[in-house]
Each structure stands twice: as structure tokens, then as C-alpha cells.
Scaffold this active site. Structure first.
Site: not given
Length: 477
Positions: A7-9, A101
Site C-alpha cells: 500500500s505505502c508510498t 515500503e
């Protein structure tokens, strides 16, 4: 075992690429579903000698040794998924770490170096690293050695920074890893794919990697282009899911900061390291991390520049319902080290909530930021911002101008708090300074919380007055 969704950025910026000479690493932590209560904690320095650490998530067991320093962290408020999940923070030596990440290793590599069931995973990485390092480079080396020894059950990217250097480490398979220093005059964006490209093993100032990684790649014929060592091509994936879930986020960030370079959002050749057309500020980073393809056909909120409904749902947005917390970890170089580190925190839905600045040379965190339960009305900052999300989203186009003004005002207020604190902190040292910065953080949190409550009150009143189920006598006459 339940695994977190990709999901992360993340974004990383070197000190010569920022307007004020700060180093910045920042990441959106997006949960495995829409609810994952987060808290802001500070952990005191202590002697870890003899502590047997056992992960409640992966089961890895490690006996720790030595004295560890104080550090901040964004931890889970509940045990929905067991484990520490410290995620992002800054230690007392002004070393910042963001973990992790989520990324993927390709099936060829996993055939020869499979993931380790009881390895060091996202839940443990910060706790096992950040208290024990005095520089970003040391952070890379410590975590890399731990991965080689104990293995990992996931593929992850981890960011480190101090006042001078910014590093990105990526694991590959169960025991391999590589790390690259982000050039001082550059920035890098990391979605959920392997990012590091060409590695120069002779350049030890800017690259590090697992012992024997080249022999491993050669032995198993993993390099599709033997004349180079492109870590992304060797260890990463290049599938259709990457083109719609991942690469558009890199494309949009580089479109924001380097508009002179034209790229396609589904390109698998978007570079990891990029130079901006202008210098980047903290609020630029925040704007990117709270973005949703504004002024493109791919904006899911349907702005004036948006395309049709199919375009609006084509790519995975950065701001989305799974947003949990976002931290911008800033190490400043224009003030003394004793108050140079700031952790900007955003909880809830990043497009609606403000980033709030907190000094990290502290002994406590603001009351409503340091706890969160599964109760949506528990008084925590996390749930306050989640409730704001539920008010705004059904009325996005009615409320967005007020939201933007509220977020802008909160940012300006945060800057004024930093400037005020800098002036006073210059004359303080030791415990007196730490106590003062702790009080400043509490004051900042209190003011932004009050502003948020006032805004939510306005939205509730507006919604009630504009209900479509109103009826007056005579309406049908």
C-alpha cells in the site's frame, strides 16, 4: 499468518534538492484495510544487554546487546495484527528511519533464496535498528547484516537519513539486499516495486549490498543483462499489476517535481533517481503524499480536468481509504542539532487532514496522539481524523475548499510554532530543552485538535441543514 497489503508510498530528498538544506524521508503508511489505529510514541534510552526479543508477528528470536538511544515511532494502537509495528521515527542522534515500503521479489530469485518464515519483518525492523545507530549509513549496515543472518519473510524498502545522507535499502529474497544513497541534489519516489537500478559495487560511498550478492546472481543465472547489475531487473517484478498499481505514483510525483521530463504513467522504465526542476520544500513533499492525480484524467474525485469514470478508476491513488498515518521526517541543517529534527504527522485520509510538526528531542508525546483503541470515539487523534474523513468524503465537492483552507492554515500555524520554538530553544540545553520541546508539541497538538473539532462541527451542521429528507407543509401544493 495475515500479511499486510502492498500500500505505502515513499519519497526521499537529498539536502541540496531541498529549499532549506534539510534532508527528508517520508512515507504514507497505508493499512491492510481501512482501519488500523496509529499512535505517536517516544521510547527512552535504555540498556538492551541480555534482552531477548521475540516478534509476535514472525516469531523471530534475537538476543540484543548494548545501550540504545531514545527514539520516536508511529506504532499500532491495537494488536489487530500482533507485533510492534513501530514504522517511522527519529532517534536522539537525529537519524531517521522509515520502515517499510512493501515490495515484491520475482519468482526466479525466490526459487533460490525463498522468504524466511521466522525472519525479520516489517513489525521488527525499526526496533532492532534505530536505537542502535548514529548515522544513516550505520542504519543500512546494521539492518543489512541482520537480514543476512536471520533472513526476512517479506520484500521491503527501508529509508534512512541523517543531516547529510539519505539512503534506501531494499531486500530481495530471504537474505539478500542492496542500498543506494540518494544524491544530495536528487529525489527518489518509491511505490510498491523494487526501485534501485544500476549498482556500482566499486562506489562504496553510494552503494552497499549483501555479502556475496554478485556470486549468488551469477551462480543462478539471474541477470538478464550480464553487462550491468540492474537490481530492479534482477530482483524485481515487471508485471501488469505494477503498471496500474505502482508506476503511476512515480509518474505523478515526477510530473509534479520534474515536469520537463515527459513519461507515460504505465512505463516500467521510470527512473528511481530523479532531479527536480526546482528545489523541493516540506509542503511539496506533503502535497505529493496527499495527492490523487489532481489535474489529470485519473483523479478519482472527478475534478474539472478528470476523464471519464473508467479513467478515474484506472490507477491506484496515493490518497485513498486505506490511509493510516503519514510521516515526513525532516533533519534540518540551518539550526543546531539539538532541535533540528522534526516529525510531521498526518493521520486519517491525507487529502483531508493536516501535517502537524513535532520536535523529536522530547520525553513524551501529546496525549491524544499517544493512544488509540478500536473504539472510534476514544478521543485519539487517529480517530478524530478518521471521523473527519467520514464527514468529508460524501460531500467532497461541497467541503474541499474549506478542507484546503484548514490544511493550509494548520501548516502555516505549524511553521510559526517551529520558528517560535527555534528562537527559545537556542538558549536551552539538556533536560530543560527536552521539556520545552515536549510542551511545544503538546501546544501544537492542542491547537490543531481544536481547529479540527471546530471544522467538524461546521460540517455536521451543514450536513443536517442540507438533508434531502426535509419536507415542509406546502411543498406539495
Amino acid at each position: 499468518m495475515t500479511r499486510r497489503r502492498s500500500s505505502c508510498t515513499a519519497i526521499l530528498v537529498g539536502k541540496k534538492a531541498t529549499v532549506d538544506g534539510s534532508t527528508i524521508i517520508a512515507r504514507d503508511e497505508d493499512g491492510y484495510d481501512g482501519i488500523n489505529p496509529k499512535t505517536f510514541q517516544v521510547y527512552p534510552a535504555k540498556d538492551y544487554t541480555g534482552e531477548k526479543y521475540v516478534s509476535k508477528y514472525s516469531g523471530v528470536e534475537i538476543t540484543l546487546d548494548g545501550k540504545g538511544c531514545r527514539f520516536t515511532a508511529m506504532t499500532d494502537g491495537t494488536q489487530k495484527i500482533p507485533g510492534r509495528w513501530d514504522e517511522q521515527g527519529i532517534n536522539e542522534y537525529n537519524v531517521a528511519m522509515s520502515s517499510t515500503e512493501t515490495e515484491t521479489t520475482n519468482r526466479r530469485v525466490l526459487g533460490y533464496d525463498p522468504l524466511v518464515k521466522n525472519g525479520i519483518d516489517e513489525d521488527s525492523m525499526l526496533y532492532l535498528t534505530l536505537p542502535f545507530v548514529k548515522s544513516a549509513r550505520e542504519g543500512v549496515q546494521r539492518l543489512g547484516h541482520l537480514i543476512e543472518r536471520y533472513g526476512t519473510g517479506e520484500t521491503n524498502g527501508i529509508a534512512f537519513s541523517d543531516k547529510d545522507e539519505v539512503w534506501y535499502l531494499e531486500t530481495g529474497g530471504g537474505h539478500h539486499w542492496a542500498a543506494q544513497r540518494i544524491p544530495d541534489n536528487a529525489y527518489a519516489i518509491a511505490p510498491n516495486i523494487t526501485c534501485i537500478q544500476e549498482i556500482d559495487f566499486s562506489d562504496k560511498d553510494n552503494f552497499m549490498a549483501a555479502e556475496g550478492i554478485r556470486d549468488f546472481v551469477d551462480q543462478h543465472h539471474l541477470n538478464p543483462d550480464p553487462g550491468t547489475f540492474n537490481y530492479r531487473n534482477i530482483f524485481g517484478t515487471h508485471d501488469e499489476a505494477d503498471q496500474y498499481y505502482n508506476t503511476p505514483r512515480s509518474w505523478y510525483g515526477q510530473k509534479m517535481f520534474t515536469p520537463s521530463v515527459k513519461q507515460d504513467p504505465t512505463s516500467t522504465d521510470i527512473p528511481f533517481i530523479q532531479r527536480a526542476d526546482r528545489q523541493i520544500s516540506v509542503d511539496d513533499v506533503q502535497d505529493f503524499l496527499s495527492s490523487h492525480y489532481q489535474n489529470t484524467p485519473y483523479d478519482p474525485f472527478g475534478s474539472y480536468a478528470s476523464g471519464d469514470e473508467k479513467d478515474q478508476k484506472r490507477f491506484r491513488s496515493i490518497a485513498m481509504d486505506r490511509n493510516q498515518e503519514s510521516s515526513v521526517l525532516q533533519i534540518r541543517n540551518d539550526v543546531p542539532a539539538k532541535y533540528a529534527a522534526i516529525q510531521w504527522i498526518n493521520m486519517g485520509f491525507y487529502s483531508y487532514s493536516p501535517y502537524v510538526p513535532f520536535f523529536t528531542n522530547i520525553n513524551d508525546t501529546p496525549a491524544n496522539y499517544k493512544f488509540a483503541t478500536s473504539d472510534a470515539f476514544d478521543g485519539s487523534a487517529y480517530w478524530m481524523y478518521k471521523r473527519l474523513e467520514t464527514l468529508v468524503e460524501p460531500h467532497y465537492h461541497d467541503f474541499i475548499y474549506q478542507i484546503n483552507a484548514y490544511r493550509d492554515d494548520a501548516y502555516s500555524y505549524g511553521l510559526s510554532q517551529i520558528e517560535k520554538a527555534d528562537a527559545a530553544a537556542e538558549k536551552l540545553d539538556g533536560d530543560e530543552l527536552t521539556d520545552y520541546l515536549t510542551k511545544v508539541n503538546a501546544e501544537t497538538a492542542k491547537e490543531v485538535t481544536e481547529r479540527t473539532h471546530q471544522l467538524m462541527n461546521k460540517f455536521v451542521h451543514w450536513t443536517l441543514l442540507h438533508s434531502k429528507y426535509q419536507f415542509e407543509r406546502g411543498d406539495n401544493l
